[in-house]
Design a protein around this motif. Structure first.
Motif, PDB file in Angstrom:
ATOM      1  N   LYS A   1     -45.374  21.816  11.859  1.00  0.00           N
ATOM      2  CA  LYS A   1     -45.279  21.449  13.276  1.00  0.00           C
ATOM      3  C   LYS A   1     -45.853  22.559  14.145  1.00  0.00           C
ATOM      4  N   ALA A   2     -46.832  22.197  14.979  1.00  0.00           N
ATOM      5  CA  ALA A   2     -47.333  23.102  16.010  1.00  0.00           C
ATOM      6  C   ALA A   2     -46.555  22.803  17.281  1.00  0.00           C
ATOM      7  N   HIS A   3     -45.774  23.745  17.729  1.00  0.00           N
ATOM      8  CA  HIS A   3     -44.923  23.541  18.891  1.00  0.00           C
ATOM      9  C   HIS A   3     -45.749  23.548  20.178  1.00  0.00           C
ATOM     10  N   ALA A   4     -45.094  23.215  21.266  1.00  0.00           N
ATOM     11  CA  ALA A   4     -45.780  23.105  22.548  1.00  0.00           C
ATOM     12  C   ALA A   4     -46.491  24.410  22.906  1.00  0.00           C
ATOM     13  N   PRO A   5     -47.631  24.309  23.582  1.00  0.00           N
ATOM     14  CA  PRO A   5     -48.287  25.531  24.039  1.00  0.00           C
ATOM     15  C   PRO A   5     -47.329  26.369  24.894  1.00  0.00           C
ATOM     16  N   HIS A   6     -47.458  27.656  24.784  1.00  0.00           N
ATOM     17  CA  HIS A   6     -46.625  28.590  25.546  1.00  0.00           C
ATOM     18  C   HIS A   6     -45.155  28.551  25.119  1.00  0.00           C
ATOM     19  N   SER A   7     -44.851  27.997  23.938  1.00  0.00           N
ATOM     20  CA  SER A   7     -43.482  28.071  23.430  1.00  0.00           C
ATOM     21  C   SER A   7     -43.080  29.534  23.305  1.00  0.00           C
ATOM     22  N   ASP A   8     -41.872  29.840  23.729  1.00  0.00           N
ATOM     23  CA  ASP A   8     -41.387  31.220  23.730  1.00  0.00           C
ATOM     24  C   ASP A   8     -40.760  31.524  22.376  1.00  0.00           C
ATOM     25  N   LEU A   9     -41.413  32.365  21.610  1.00  0.00           N
ATOM     26  CA  LEU A   9     -40.909  32.708  20.283  1.00  0.00           C
ATOM     27  C   LEU A   9     -39.547  33.382  20.361  1.00  0.00           C
ATOM     28  N   ARG A  10     -39.279  34.080  21.460  1.00  0.00           N
ATOM     29  CA  ARG A  10     -37.975  34.733  21.615  1.00  0.00           C
ATOM     30  C   ARG A  10     -36.849  33.708  21.690  1.00  0.00           C
ATOM     31  N   ASP A  11     -37.134  32.520  22.207  1.00  0.00           N
ATOM     32  CA  ASP A  11     -36.134  31.454  22.249  1.00  0.00           C
ATOM     33  C   ASP A  11     -36.137  30.641  20.961  1.00  0.00           C
ATOM     34  N   LEU A  12     -37.330  30.401  20.390  1.00  0.00           N
ATOM     35  CA  LEU A  12     -37.414  29.557  19.199  1.00  0.00           C
ATOM     36  C   LEU A  12     -36.819  30.241  17.977  1.00  0.00           C
ATOM     37  N   ALA A  13     -36.991  31.550  17.849  1.00  0.00           N
ATOM     38  CA  ALA A  13     -36.514  32.254  16.656  1.00  0.00           C
ATOM     39  C   ALA A  13     -35.010  32.088  16.441  1.00  0.00           C
ATOM     40  N   PRO A  14     -34.145  32.310  17.444  1.00  0.00           N
ATOM     41  CA  PRO A  14     -32.718  32.096  17.198  1.00  0.00           C
ATOM     42  C   PRO A  14     -32.369  30.631  16.962  1.00  0.00           C
ATOM     43  N   ARG A  15     -33.161  29.716  17.507  1.00  0.00           N
ATOM     44  CA  ARG A  15     -32.918  28.298  17.243  1.00  0.00           C
ATOM     45  C   ARG A  15     -33.217  27.974  15.781  1.00  0.00           C
ATOM     46  N   LEU A  16     -34.291  28.514  15.260  1.00  0.00           N
ATOM     47  CA  LEU A  16     -34.603  28.319  13.847  1.00  0.00           C
ATOM     48  C   LEU A  16     -33.529  28.950  12.965  1.00  0.00           C
ATOM     49  N   ALA A  17     -33.051  30.128  13.348  1.00  0.00           N
ATOM     50  CA  ALA A  17     -31.998  30.785  12.572  1.00  0.00           C
ATOM     51  C   ALA A  17     -30.727  29.949  12.566  1.00  0.00           C
ATOM     52  N   ALA A  18     -30.398  29.338  13.702  1.00  0.00           N
ATOM     53  CA  ALA A  18     -29.215  28.485  13.764  1.00  0.00           C
ATOM     54  C   ALA A  18     -29.359  27.290  12.840  1.00  0.00           C
ATOM     55  N   ALA A  19     -30.545  26.668  12.827  1.00  0.00           N
ATOM     56  CA  ALA A  19     -30.761  25.521  11.941  1.00  0.00           C
ATOM     57  C   ALA A  19     -30.629  25.929  10.480  1.00  0.00           C
ATOM     58  N   ALA A  20     -31.089  27.127  10.154  1.00  0.00           N
ATOM     59  CA  ALA A  20     -30.998  27.602   8.775  1.00  0.00           C
ATOM     60  C   ALA A  20     -29.559  27.814   8.343  1.00  0.00           C
ATOM     61  N   HIS A  21     -28.665  28.080   9.299  1.00  0.00           N
ATOM     62  CA  HIS A  21     -27.272  28.351   8.976  1.00  0.00           C
ATOM     63  C   HIS A  21     -26.363  27.136   9.164  1.00  0.00           C
ATOM     64  N   LEU A  22     -26.931  25.991   9.539  1.00  0.00           N
ATOM     65  CA  LEU A  22     -26.141  24.772   9.710  1.00  0.00           C
ATOM     66  C   LEU A  22     -26.773  23.641   8.907  1.00  0.00           C
ATOM     67  N   PRO A  23     -26.914  23.818   7.578  1.00  0.00           N
ATOM     68  CA  PRO A  23     -27.679  22.861   6.780  1.00  0.00           C
ATOM     69  C   PRO A  23     -27.052  21.485   6.673  1.00  0.00           C
ATOM     70  N   GLY A  24     -25.766  21.346   6.884  1.00  0.00           N
ATOM     71  CA  GLY A  24     -25.149  20.027   6.809  1.00  0.00           C
ATOM     72  C   GLY A  24     -25.251  19.248   8.086  1.00  0.00           C
ATOM     73  N   ILE A  25     -25.785  19.870   9.136  1.00  0.00           N
ATOM     74  CA  ILE A  25     -25.892  19.220  10.446  1.00  0.00           C
ATOM     75  C   ILE A  25     -27.350  19.118  10.869  1.00  0.00           C
ATOM     76  N   LEU A  26     -28.058  20.247  10.776  1.00  0.00           N
ATOM     77  CA  LEU A  26     -29.464  20.311  11.157  1.00  0.00           C
ATOM     78  C   LEU A  26     -30.341  20.462   9.913  1.00  0.00           C
ATOM     79  N   LEU A  27     -31.496  19.824   9.929  1.00  0.00           N
ATOM     80  CA  LEU A  27     -32.446  20.023   8.843  1.00  0.00           C
ATOM     81  C   LEU A  27     -32.897  21.480   8.873  1.00  0.00           C
ATOM     82  N   PRO A  28     -32.695  22.231   7.783  1.00  0.00           N
ATOM     83  CA  PRO A  28     -33.090  23.645   7.812  1.00  0.00           C
ATOM     84  C   PRO A  28     -34.590  23.810   7.630  1.00  0.00           C
ATOM     85  N   PRO A  29     -35.187  24.773   8.320  1.00  0.00           N
ATOM     86  CA  PRO A  29     -36.622  25.029   8.123  1.00  0.00           C
ATOM     87  C   PRO A  29     -36.872  25.629   6.750  1.00  0.00           C
ATOM     88  N   LEU A  30     -38.094  25.509   6.269  1.00  0.00           N
ATOM     89  CA  LEU A  30     -38.446  26.133   4.994  1.00  0.00           C
ATOM     90  C   LEU A  30     -38.406  27.644   5.099  1.00  0.00           C
TER      91      LEU A  30
END
Length: 321
Positions: free
Chosen positions: A50-79
């Motif tokens: 997935k290529a995210h929206a232009p100008h996506s803020d990596l500082r905001d996306l990084a903790p969101r990805l980390a949260a998904a990685a730690h909630l595998p029964g609720i959110l699909l975890p990233p590779l």
């Protein structure tokens, strides 16, 4: 970088990542799942890039990805929780999940969506290296209204009768719902953009349902995650039995967005109105830019905005419940 070049390079990345995951990749053709200004998504075998929206803020996306990685029964975890850069676009990689089939509305997984939301809302906010930002629901509503205003201003723009009721309805909302002030709740984990397109079965094809798309994940008002189906129900676009299934399952899961029994609308009213305005703003913008009339469904949300804008906020509802 052109959209065509982005799609081509993203496809190469999806294929390469898929091949690192399994030596027995069937190597069929890659599939473009989405190609929009705000996201380009490509699937190769069991891998999605997935290529995210232009100008996506990596500082905001990084903790969101980390949260998904730690909630595998609720959110699909990233590779991997570490995005890559593709000519200035942030790219993430995910396992493929089977989406909801839009051609079988009777099988819509309302109970699964509600149960996952209840679990998400009851989960303590993770503490990654960087704190989670606010969920982006109000910001996306504000962006839709801003795009509407831009579409109907300027020397070449033509007036549109639906603009005024949408903007009047927007003006009735409190500042936090217009992204002009902080949300009252900063402790509840929210998805930020819940609809049935945000669920997949993983492992494909018939694994458990999981939530996807963490771009709007964050802390905020949990009722916002119920607001789209609530608004659809209030506008007559979601049958009452489906709304009842959704609300009942959310309550059964101990979701905190609404009371355990009784009238849920005092909690849902503002978010549902905000999502109605967002939907209406997007509809009018598309009609104006496409030089076409509004369809029947679009008119239903415009009519709801007209009702909202004609009453003081404390008496406003998107439906005559």
């Amino acid at each position: 970088m052109t959209a065509t070049a982005l799609l081509a390079e993203l496809t190469v990345r999806a294929e390469a990542t898929a091949h690192t995951r399994t030596a027995s990749c069937p190597c069929g053709e890659s599939t473009t799942l989405a190609d929009r200004p705000d996201a380009t998504v490509v699937r190769h075998a069991d891998t999605v890039a997935k290529a995210h929206a232009p100008h996506s803020d990596l500082r905001d996306l990084a903790p969101r990805l980390a949260a998904a990685a730690h909630l595998p029964g609720i959110l699909l975890p990233p590779l991997t929780a570490t995005p890559v850069d593709l000519h200035g676009r942030v790219v993430t990689f995910w396992p493929y999940g089977t989406p909801v089939d839009p051609d079988t509305p009777d099988a819509a997984p309302w109970e699964a969506a509600a149960t996952l939301l209840a679990r998400l809302h009851r989960t303590p906010v993770p503490s990654p290296a960087a704190p989670l930002p606010p969920m982006r629901g109000p910001a996306k509503a504000a962006d839709a209204v801003a795009r509407l205003a831009a579409a109907v201003t300027g020397p070449a723009a033509a007036p549109h009768p639906a603009v005024a009721p949408v903007l009047r309805a927007w003006a009735t909302l409190p500042a936090w719902a217009r992204a002009e002030a902080p949300m009252p709740d900063t402790t509840t984990l929210c998805h930020g953009d819940l609809h049935l397109g945000q669920l997949v079965r993983h492992p494909a094809p018939d694994g458990r349902w999981l939530l996807i798309d963490v771009d709007d994940l964050g802390t905020g008002i949990p009722a916002w995650d119920l607001a789209r189906p609530a608004a659809w129900y209030a506008c007559g676009l979601l049958p009452p039995d489906e709304w009842t299934r959704f609300l009942t399952a959310y309550r059964a899961g101990g979701g905190p967005a609404v009371p355990a029994d009784g009238d849920p609308w005092p909690a849902l009213d503002v978010p549902a109105r905000a999502l109605t305005v967002q939907t209406a703003a997007r509809a009018v913008t598309k009609a104006v830019t496409g030089n076409r009339p509004l369809d029947e469904i679009e008119m239903s949300v415009i009519d709801a905005c007209a009702r909202m804008g004609s009453l003081p906020p404390q008496l406003t509802s998107v439906s005559a419940k």
